[in-house]
Design a protein around this motif. Sequence first.
Motif, PDB file in Angstrom:
ATOM      1  N   GLN A 123       0.821  -1.212   0.000  1.00 18.94           N
ATOM      2  CA  GLN A 123       0.000   0.000   0.000  1.00 18.94           C
ATOM      3  C   GLN A 123       0.860   1.270   0.000  1.00 18.94           C
ATOM      4  O   GLN A 123       0.483   2.278  -0.573  1.00 18.94           O
ATOM      5  N   HIS A 124       2.016   1.210   0.645  1.00 22.31           N
ATOM      6  CA  HIS A 124       2.921   2.360   0.738  1.00 22.31           C
ATOM      7  C   HIS A 124       4.288   1.947   0.200  1.00 22.31           C
ATOM      8  O   HIS A 124       5.157   1.533   0.975  1.00 22.31           O
ATOM      9  N   PRO A 125       4.510   2.054  -1.107  1.00 26.44           N
ATOM     10  CA  PRO A 125       5.738   1.545  -1.715  1.00 26.44           C
ATOM     11  C   PRO A 125       7.013   2.156  -1.147  1.00 26.44           C
ATOM     12  O   PRO A 125       8.005   1.448  -0.944  1.00 26.44           O
ATOM     13  N   GLY A 126       7.010   3.442  -0.894  1.00 23.85           N
ATOM     14  CA  GLY A 126       8.214   4.085  -0.363  1.00 23.85           C
ATOM     15  C   GLY A 126       8.577   3.580   1.022  1.00 23.85           C
ATOM     16  O   GLY A 126       9.736   3.247   1.295  1.00 23.85           O
ATOM     17  N   TRP A 127       7.583   3.510   1.896  1.00 24.89           N
ATOM     18  CA  TRP A 127       7.829   3.020   3.255  1.00 24.89           C
ATOM     19  C   TRP A 127       8.212   1.548   3.248  1.00 24.89           C
ATOM     20  O   TRP A 127       9.076   1.112   4.004  1.00 24.89           O
ATOM     21  N   THR A 128       7.591   0.782   2.388  1.00 23.87           N
ATOM     22  CA  THR A 128       7.906  -0.639   2.297  1.00 23.87           C
ATOM     23  C   THR A 128       9.331  -0.826   1.781  1.00 23.87           C
ATOM     24  O   THR A 128      10.070  -1.676   2.272  1.00 23.87           O
ATOM     25  N   LEU A 132      11.690  -0.096   4.553  1.00 31.81           N
ATOM     26  CA  LEU A 132      11.733  -1.238   5.468  1.00 31.81           C
ATOM     27  C   LEU A 132      12.613  -2.355   4.901  1.00 31.81           C
ATOM     28  O   LEU A 132      13.373  -2.991   5.631  1.00 31.81           O
ATOM     29  N   ALA A 133      12.530  -2.574   3.586  1.00 31.07           N
ATOM     30  CA  ALA A 133      13.410  -3.560   2.939  1.00 31.07           C
ATOM     31  C   ALA A 133      14.871  -3.132   3.095  1.00 31.07           C
ATOM     32  O   ALA A 133      15.748  -3.970   3.341  1.00 31.07           O
ATOM     33  N   GLY A 134      15.135  -1.843   2.978  1.00 32.68           N
ATOM     34  CA  GLY A 134      16.492  -1.338   3.182  1.00 32.68           C
ATOM     35  C   GLY A 134      16.970  -1.543   4.600  1.00 32.68           C
ATOM     36  O   GLY A 134      18.128  -1.917   4.836  1.00 32.68           O
ATOM     37  N   ALA A 161      18.036   2.422   4.105  1.00 40.14           N
ATOM     38  CA  ALA A 161      16.597   2.710   4.133  1.00 40.14           C
ATOM     39  C   ALA A 161      16.243   3.766   3.097  1.00 40.14           C
ATOM     40  O   ALA A 161      15.201   3.665   2.430  1.00 40.14           O
ATOM     41  N   GLY A 162      17.099   4.765   2.939  1.00 38.85           N
ATOM     42  CA  GLY A 162      16.868   5.782   1.914  1.00 38.85           C
ATOM     43  C   GLY A 162      16.903   5.199   0.513  1.00 38.85           C
ATOM     44  O   GLY A 162      16.034   5.495  -0.328  1.00 38.85           O
ATOM     45  N   ALA A 163      17.888   4.334   0.251  1.00 38.41           N
ATOM     46  CA  ALA A 163      17.962   3.668  -1.046  1.00 38.41           C
ATOM     47  C   ALA A 163      16.744   2.781  -1.258  1.00 38.41           C
ATOM     48  O   ALA A 163      16.180   2.731  -2.363  1.00 38.41           O
ATOM     49  N   GLY A 164      16.311   2.115  -0.204  1.00 41.17           N
ATOM     50  CA  GLY A 164      15.125   1.272  -0.297  1.00 41.17           C
ATOM     51  C   GLY A 164      13.866   2.076  -0.572  1.00 41.17           C
ATOM     52  O   GLY A 164      13.004   1.655  -1.349  1.00 41.17           O
TER      53      GLY A 164
END
Length: 192
Positions: A134-139, A142-144, A179-182
């Motif tokens: 739902q929130h690609p940037g936040w997700t 989180l992956a980062g 996290a920023g790159a992610g």
Amino acid sequence: MRRRFAAALAVGLVGALALYLLFIGPRPDIAEAVRTVRFNLKFLDALALALPSLLLLVRLARPDAEPGALALWLFAPLILLALAVVVELVVVPSDEWLPRLIGHNMRYCTTMIPLMAAPILAALIVAMRAGAPQHPGWTGALAGAAAAGIASFLYASHCPDDSPLFVATWYPVATLVCAGAGALAGRRFLAW
């Protein structure tokens, strides 16, 4: 999705391990270091970041998912580091605080953790494309963070700086880079 994540983690981890073996490897005094609390704390903190991040990532791959109470576990590594820093400040003389915070490898730490996290992050982003967060940037962020946690776990065996003052400063800086790159990758590749 769980099988995709497992496969992504396996592929990403192979890439991170290859970089670890190619560029750094374990520190020479690892046999002695493993007997110290400060050294082992680095691994515990890395796991405290990686595990809840990965579990939350699997959950957030669905568009209807909510983070729930699992998101509170993301505070665990911060609380652990904060407690370790307080203990360090109590037991170490104040004239040693700054040298311990700066350490010997701050530039190397903030370079190698993101470098080793890159294949893990890339693999996780590819796996997440099969989902619909739902929130690609936040997700992606989180992956980062998850990738940084795993990379920090690997890097900790090389890092000669065991002080919580160092770990609480430079490992989070490296994690923020990841996290920023992610977040950027999430916005670019996970939007639907």
